[in-house]
Write an enzyme that holds these catalytic residues in place. Structure first.
Site, mmCIF file in Angstrom:
data_model
loop_
_atom_site.group_PDB
_atom_site.id
_atom_site.type_symbol
_atom_site.label_atom_id
_atom_site.label_comp_id
_atom_site.label_asym_id
_atom_site.label_seq_id
_atom_site.Cartn_x
_atom_site.Cartn_y
_atom_site.Cartn_z
ATOM 1 N N LEU A 105 -1.111 2.932 1.058
ATOM 2 C CA LEU A 105 -0.092 3.871 1.525
ATOM 3 C C LEU A 105 -0.855 5.095 2.002
ATOM 4 O O LEU A 105 -1.877 5.466 1.402
ATOM 5 C CB LEU A 105 0.849 4.256 0.375
ATOM 6 C CG LEU A 105 1.759 3.153 -0.175
ATOM 7 C CD1 LEU A 105 2.589 3.677 -1.341
ATOM 8 C CD2 LEU A 105 2.670 2.592 0.912
ATOM 9 N N ASP A 106 -0.357 5.733 3.060
ATOM 10 C CA ASP A 106 -1.021 6.949 3.547
ATOM 11 C C ASP A 106 -1.037 8.002 2.442
ATOM 12 O O ASP A 106 -0.233 7.962 1.522
ATOM 13 C CB ASP A 106 -0.264 7.519 4.756
ATOM 14 C CG ASP A 106 -0.283 6.567 5.932
ATOM 15 O OD1 ASP A 106 -1.198 5.727 6.009
ATOM 16 O OD2 ASP A 106 0.633 6.661 6.779
ATOM 17 N N LYS A 107 -1.912 8.981 2.615
ATOM 18 C CA LYS A 107 -2.027 10.039 1.610
ATOM 19 C C LYS A 107 -0.677 10.751 1.404
ATOM 20 O O LYS A 107 -0.309 11.081 0.280
ATOM 21 C CB LYS A 107 -3.099 11.047 2.059
ATOM 22 C CG LYS A 107 -3.586 11.922 0.951
ATOM 23 C CD LYS A 107 -4.790 12.732 1.386
ATOM 24 C CE LYS A 107 -5.211 13.662 0.264
ATOM 25 N NZ LYS A 107 -6.249 14.603 0.663
#
Ligand code: URA
Length: 243
Positions: A105-107
C-alpha cells in the site's frame, strides 16, 4: 517440511536470531525430543520433533498470516533505513525475522495489509489470474458519475497501461468503493487520474473474502483466524466463494 538446521528452525519462530539460538545451545538449554542438542548444525524435522528451550516447550508454526490496519505515513516494507515500516509496528511477540508484507500500500494509503512468511501465498494473491479481489474505499476531488462506473467497468486505458475492468460503487459525495484484482503501482490513483479526478484518501477494506477487522485501530495487528486463512488459501487455489 523436511530436515532443517536447529538454529534455523528455532530462529524462524522469532524468539531470537541465529546467534542467540547458538548461545542457548552452547549453554545446554536446547533439547530435541528430550535429548540435549549440542551443535547448531544438527538437523531435525520441525514437524515431527518436540523442542524445548530453557525448559519451555516450543510449538513450531511454519506459516503466519497477520492482518494489520496500516496507518498513513508507514512504509509497506520489511526494513527501511529512514522510515517506519509495517513490520516495525508489530508488537515484539508477533515479530518474526522472515515476515514481509504481501503486496504494497502506498505510504499515504491506510487499511488492510497482510504480513506473512508464506511466499507462495503472497505471490499467488497478487496474480490477477488468482482473482483475489481487493476492495478499496476511495475519496476523490469531484462527484463521481455513472460515466465513471462505466469507464471502470470497461477497463481503464492510460497511455501504454491497461487496467482490467473494475467495479465501482458510489457511496457518497466524492466517495466510492472500488474492487480490483491487480496490484499495479499506484493503480487506484492512476485509474482515477485517468477519468479526471485525484484520490485524496484511500483505504483497503478487504482482501479476497477477508474484511479488515474494524476493531483494529490504525497500527494494530492480529493473526488471521483459521477461517480467514482457509478463505484466502481456497481463493488462491481457485475455489471461488461468495464475497
Ligand atoms: N492503489 C493505489 O494507488 N495505492 C495503493 O496504496 C493501493 C492501490
Amino acid at each position: 517440511m523436511g530436515m532443517e538446521r536447529i538454529d534455523k528452525i528455532l530462529s524462524s519462530q522469532g524468539m531470537t536470531g541465529r546467534s542467540g539460538i547458538k548461545a542457548l545451545i552452547k549453554a545446554g538449554k536446547v533439547f530435541a525430543d528430550g535429548k540435549l542438542v549440542k551443535r547448531p548444525e544438527e538437523k531435525f524435522d520441525p514437524a515431527a520433533t518436540q523442542f524445548t528451550v530453557d525448559g519451555q516447550k516450543i510449538g513450531i508454526q511454519q506459516y503466519v498470516y497477520i492482518m494489520m490496519n496500516k496507518p498513513q505515513g508507514v512504509l509497506s516494507a520489511s526494513k527501511d533505513k529512514h522510515a517506519r515500516t509495517v513490520i516495525d509496528l508489530l508488537p515484539e511477540e508477533m515479530k518474526r525475522r522472515d515476515l514481509f508484507p504481501a503486496g504494497r500500500l502506498d505510504k499515504d494509503t491506510e487499511g488492510f495489509i497482510l504480513l506473512t512468511n508464506d511466499g507462495v501465498l503472497a505471490h499467488k494473491m497478487l496474480a490477477p489470474k488468482s482473482h483475489v479481489y481487493k476492495l478499496y474505499e476511495v475519496h476523490c476531488d469531484r462527484n463521481l458519475t455513472s460515466g465513471d462506473i462505466q469507464a471502470f467497468a470497461e477497463g481503464i486505458r492510460c497511455g501504454e497501461q491497461n487496467f482490467l475492468p473494475a467495479e465501482m460503487k458510489i457511496i457518497g459525495e466524492n466517495k466510492a468503493l472500488v474492487e480490483i484484482c491487480e496490484g499495479k503501482f499506484h493503480q487506484i490513483k492512476r485509474m482515477f487520474h485517468a477519468v479526471g479526478t485525484e484520490v485524496i484518501y484511500l483505504k483497503r477494506l478487504r482482501i479476497g473474502g477477508v474484511w479488515l477487522d474494524e476493531t483494529l485501530d490504525a497500527g494494530q495487528a492480529r493473526n488471521l483466524t483459521n477461517t480467514e486463512v482457509i478463505e484466502l488459501l481456497n481463493r488462491i487455489h481457485g475455489i471461488q466463494q461468495a464475497k
